[in-house]
Design a protein around this motif. Structure first.
Motif, PDB file in Angstrom:
ATOM      1  N   ALA A 123       0.824  -1.209   0.000  1.00 55.13           N
ATOM      2  CA  ALA A 123       0.000   0.000   0.000  1.00 55.13           C
ATOM      3  C   ALA A 123       0.854   1.254   0.000  1.00 55.13           C
ATOM      4  CB  ALA A 123      -0.935  -0.002   1.208  1.00 55.13           C
ATOM      5  N   SER A 124       1.990   1.228   0.714  1.00 57.52           N
ATOM      6  CA  SER A 124       2.831   2.412   0.771  1.00 57.52           C
ATOM      7  C   SER A 124       3.453   2.722  -0.577  1.00 57.52           C
ATOM      8  CB  SER A 124       3.895   2.253   1.844  1.00 57.52           C
ATOM      9  OG  SER A 124       5.087   1.791   1.358  1.00 57.52           O
ATOM     10  N   GLN A 125       3.636   1.702  -1.413  1.00 58.57           N
ATOM     11  CA  GLN A 125       4.198   1.903  -2.751  1.00 58.57           C
ATOM     12  C   GLN A 125       3.137   2.316  -3.768  1.00 58.57           C
ATOM     13  OE1 GLN A 125       7.561   1.599  -3.403  1.00 58.57           O
ATOM     14  NE2 GLN A 125       7.746   1.315  -1.194  1.00 58.57           N
ATOM     15  N   ASN A 126       1.878   2.209  -3.398  1.00 57.83           N
ATOM     16  CA  ASN A 126       0.791   2.476  -4.355  1.00 57.83           C
ATOM     17  C   ASN A 126      -0.274   3.404  -3.785  1.00 57.83           C
ATOM     18  OD1 ASN A 126       1.273   0.353  -6.727  1.00 57.83           O
ATOM     19  ND2 ASN A 126       1.702  -0.680  -4.796  1.00 57.83           N
ATOM     20  N   MET A 127       0.126   4.269  -2.849  1.00 59.62           N
ATOM     21  CA  MET A 127      -0.845   5.160  -2.217  1.00 59.62           C
ATOM     22  C   MET A 127      -1.487   6.112  -3.229  1.00 59.62           C
ATOM     23  SD  MET A 127      -1.436   4.564   0.961  1.00 59.62           S
ATOM     24  CE  MET A 127      -1.915   6.045   1.841  1.00 59.62           C
ATOM     25  N   LEU A 128      -0.713   6.576  -4.201  1.00 59.92           N
ATOM     26  CA  LEU A 128      -1.263   7.497  -5.196  1.00 59.92           C
ATOM     27  C   LEU A 128      -2.322   6.808  -6.043  1.00 59.92           C
ATOM     28  CD1 LEU A 128      -1.256  10.275  -6.509  1.00 59.92           C
ATOM     29  CD2 LEU A 128       0.560   9.473  -8.039  1.00 59.92           C
ATOM     30  N   VAL A 129      -2.020   5.593  -6.505  1.00 61.62           N
ATOM     31  CA  VAL A 129      -2.981   4.846  -7.320  1.00 61.62           C
ATOM     32  C   VAL A 129      -4.238   4.539  -6.509  1.00 61.62           C
ATOM     33  CG1 VAL A 129      -3.386   2.704  -8.583  1.00 61.62           C
ATOM     34  CG2 VAL A 129      -1.174   3.843  -8.745  1.00 61.62           C
ATOM     35  N   LEU A 130      -4.052   4.106  -5.273  1.00 60.16           N
ATOM     36  CA  LEU A 130      -5.196   3.828  -4.401  1.00 60.16           C
ATOM     37  C   LEU A 130      -6.017   5.094  -4.176  1.00 60.16           C
ATOM     38  CD1 LEU A 130      -3.425   1.558  -1.761  1.00 60.16           C
ATOM     39  CD2 LEU A 130      -5.161   0.818  -3.395  1.00 60.16           C
ATOM     40  N   GLY A 131      -5.319   6.223  -3.999  1.00 59.36           N
ATOM     41  CA  GLY A 131      -6.023   7.485  -3.810  1.00 59.36           C
ATOM     42  C   GLY A 131      -6.839   7.880  -5.030  1.00 59.36           C
ATOM     43  N   ILE A 132      -6.323   7.612  -6.222  1.00 60.91           N
ATOM     44  CA  ILE A 132      -7.059   7.926  -7.456  1.00 60.91           C
ATOM     45  C   ILE A 132      -8.315   7.062  -7.564  1.00 60.91           C
ATOM     46  CG2 ILE A 132      -6.946   7.801  -9.979  1.00 60.91           C
ATOM     47  CD1 ILE A 132      -3.986   8.580  -9.746  1.00 60.91           C
ATOM     48  N   VAL A 133      -8.196   5.776  -7.206  1.00 58.18           N
ATOM     49  CA  VAL A 133      -9.364   4.885  -7.234  1.00 58.18           C
ATOM     50  C   VAL A 133     -10.414   5.364  -6.236  1.00 58.18           C
ATOM     51  CG1 VAL A 133     -10.176   2.529  -6.817  1.00 58.18           C
ATOM     52  CG2 VAL A 133      -8.009   2.909  -8.000  1.00 58.18           C
ATOM     53  N   VAL A 134      -9.974   5.734  -5.032  1.00 64.37           N
ATOM     54  CA  VAL A 134     -10.906   6.240  -4.016  1.00 64.37           C
ATOM     55  C   VAL A 134     -11.559   7.528  -4.494  1.00 64.37           C
ATOM     56  CG1 VAL A 134     -11.091   7.171  -1.681  1.00 64.37           C
ATOM     57  CG2 VAL A 134      -9.700   5.138  -2.092  1.00 64.37           C
ATOM     58  N   LEU A 135     -10.792   8.401  -5.142  1.00 64.41           N
ATOM     59  CA  LEU A 135     -11.340   9.665  -5.649  1.00 64.41           C
ATOM     60  C   LEU A 135     -12.386   9.419  -6.728  1.00 64.41           C
ATOM     61  CD1 LEU A 135     -11.289  12.753  -5.677  1.00 64.41           C
ATOM     62  CD2 LEU A 135      -9.416  12.632  -7.347  1.00 64.41           C
ATOM     63  N   ALA A 136     -12.116   8.469  -7.627  1.00 70.64           N
ATOM     64  CA  ALA A 136     -13.092   8.136  -8.668  1.00 70.64           C
ATOM     65  C   ALA A 136     -14.383   7.594  -8.052  1.00 70.64           C
ATOM     66  CB  ALA A 136     -12.487   7.112  -9.631  1.00 70.64           C
ATOM     67  N   PHE A 137     -14.231   6.743  -7.047  1.00 69.84           N
ATOM     68  CA  PHE A 137     -15.401   6.220  -6.330  1.00 69.84           C
ATOM     69  C   PHE A 137     -16.174   7.340  -5.646  1.00 69.84           C
ATOM     70  CE2 PHE A 137     -16.532   4.979  -1.877  1.00 69.84           C
ATOM     71  CZ  PHE A 137     -17.763   4.416  -2.169  1.00 69.84           C
ATOM     72  N   LEU A 138     -15.444   8.297  -5.072  1.00 71.98           N
ATOM     73  CA  LEU A 138     -16.091   9.430  -4.401  1.00 71.98           C
ATOM     74  C   LEU A 138     -16.914  10.259  -5.379  1.00 71.98           C
ATOM     75  CD1 LEU A 138     -16.453  11.240  -1.891  1.00 71.98           C
ATOM     76  CD2 LEU A 138     -14.352  12.427  -2.560  1.00 71.98           C
ATOM     77  N   VAL A 139     -16.394  10.449  -6.586  1.00 74.84           N
ATOM     78  CA  VAL A 139     -17.130  11.205  -7.611  1.00 74.84           C
ATOM     79  C   VAL A 139     -18.459  10.515  -7.929  1.00 74.84           C
ATOM     80  CG1 VAL A 139     -17.111  11.947 -10.023  1.00 74.84           C
ATOM     81  CG2 VAL A 139     -15.076  12.276  -8.603  1.00 74.84           C
ATOM     82  N   VAL A 140     -18.423   9.186  -8.093  1.00 76.60           N
ATOM     83  CA  VAL A 140     -19.653   8.430  -8.367  1.00 76.60           C
ATOM     84  C   VAL A 140     -20.632   8.583  -7.206  1.00 76.60           C
ATOM     85  CG1 VAL A 140     -20.613   6.116  -8.727  1.00 76.60           C
ATOM     86  CG2 VAL A 140     -18.489   6.773  -9.861  1.00 76.60           C
ATOM     87  N   HIS A 141     -20.113   8.461  -5.990  1.00 75.34           N
ATOM     88  CA  HIS A 141     -20.967   8.569  -4.801  1.00 75.34           C
ATOM     89  C   HIS A 141     -21.617   9.948  -4.705  1.00 75.34           C
ATOM     90  CE1 HIS A 141     -22.417   7.735  -0.793  1.00 75.34           C
ATOM     91  NE2 HIS A 141     -21.771   8.785  -0.300  1.00 75.34           N
TER      92      HIS A 141
END
Length: 286
Positions: free
Chosen positions: A101-119
């Motif tokens: 997770a520490s190596q992919n925090m940016l990618v995870l954050g982008i996925v969470v942001l996309a989900f937030l937009v849908v929500h």
């Protein structure tokens, strides 16, 4: 200013905004949990929040936290990439203590942001934003009041893709929040051999409970939405509003929360005194 000019300061901003967002996510999870056991209570919470000044202040503050968190995350990522230079392209064996997770925090954050937009499109835009703009969402030919939280849950989770998108978003949120939860304390100096392992466990338990409840809510909402229909939920919402005495009584909708006309209007004017259409005992002006 050291909060922007130093790496430690930027990490501290990330930590402070992160802990505020974790608390909000926890609150949001518990608020959604009300809809599982007490749908009318959930609608009452939606009524209480709505577009009131305190809810708007909280929304603006929350949006500021998200924006600052995202900006600083991108800033730190660019800074780290520049610091490593060409070395980041070298194939090396990562230490065992370095989490995925520490190596992919940016990618995870982008996925969470996309989900937030849908929500936000499914709920916030149709609820608080609609109330601010003075409009109502139209579904199946009827207007849905902005505070009708259970109706928007029915609309959203009756679509087959909604639980899929939400569960993917929740999994990304688990990884992102689990690592960020304990690392924000590390950024504040709690990185000793005694407290850091404890913080990792607290982060894992806290994040797992929150995300597990989110997923359970999504599953239950999906089952309910596909075993019921909008017309039934609409009727139940109207009955609740009637029982609470919260129906609008202006002459345009004759006591209904939407724009349904009165089935048995009086001779001189639409019925204003009736809690339900057709139950008026005396007409205004008679």
């Amino acid at each position: 200013m050291w909060l922007t000019c130093s790496s430690i300061g930027r990490k501290l901003v990330m930590a402070v905004t992160g802990v505020c967002l974790v608390l909000f996510i926890t609150f949001h999870c518990l608020m959604n949990g009300v809809a599982l056991f007490w749908p009318q209570g959930y609608n009452a919470v939606c009524e209480f929040l709505g577009a009131n000044w305190y809810a708007l202040v909280a929304t603006v503050g929350l949006a500021a936290l998200f924006i600052i968190h995202i900006i600083y995350a991108l800033w730190l990522t660019v800074q780290n990439r520049k610091a490593r230079g060409a070395d980041r392209y070298n194939v090396v064996t990562k230490p065992a203590e370095v989490e995925w997770a520490s190596q992919n925090m940016l990618v995870l954050g982008i996925v969470v942001l996309a989900f937030l937009v849908v929500h936000m499109i499914q709920f916030w835009a149709k609820m608080q934003l609609a109330e601010i703009l003075g409009c109502e969402h139209i579904h199946e030919g009827v207007e849905v009041a902005p505070a009708a939280g259970t109706l928007f849950i029915q609309i959203a989770f009756s679509q087959i893709w909604t639980p899929i998108v939400y569960i993917i978003g929740f999994i990304a949120l688990w990884f992102h929040m689990n690592h960020g939860f304990w690392s924000m304390f590390q950024s504040c100096g709690w990185n000793g051999q005694t407290w850091l392992p404890r913080l990792r466990k607290i982060a894992c338990w806290w994040t797992t409970l929150v995300v597990a409840l989110f997923i359970a809510e999504a599953v239950v909402f999906t089952v309910r939405a596909n075993t019921s229909d909008f017309a039934k939920q609409y009727s139940e919402y109207n009955e609740w509003k009637s029982a609470e005495g919260l129906l609008s009584t202006d002459v345009n909708n004759a006591g209904f929360p939407f724009t349904r006309p009165c089935a048995a209007p009086c001779d001189n004017a639409p019925c204003e005194n009736a809690p339900q259409c057709g139950e008026c005992e005396t007409c205004p002006g008679e």
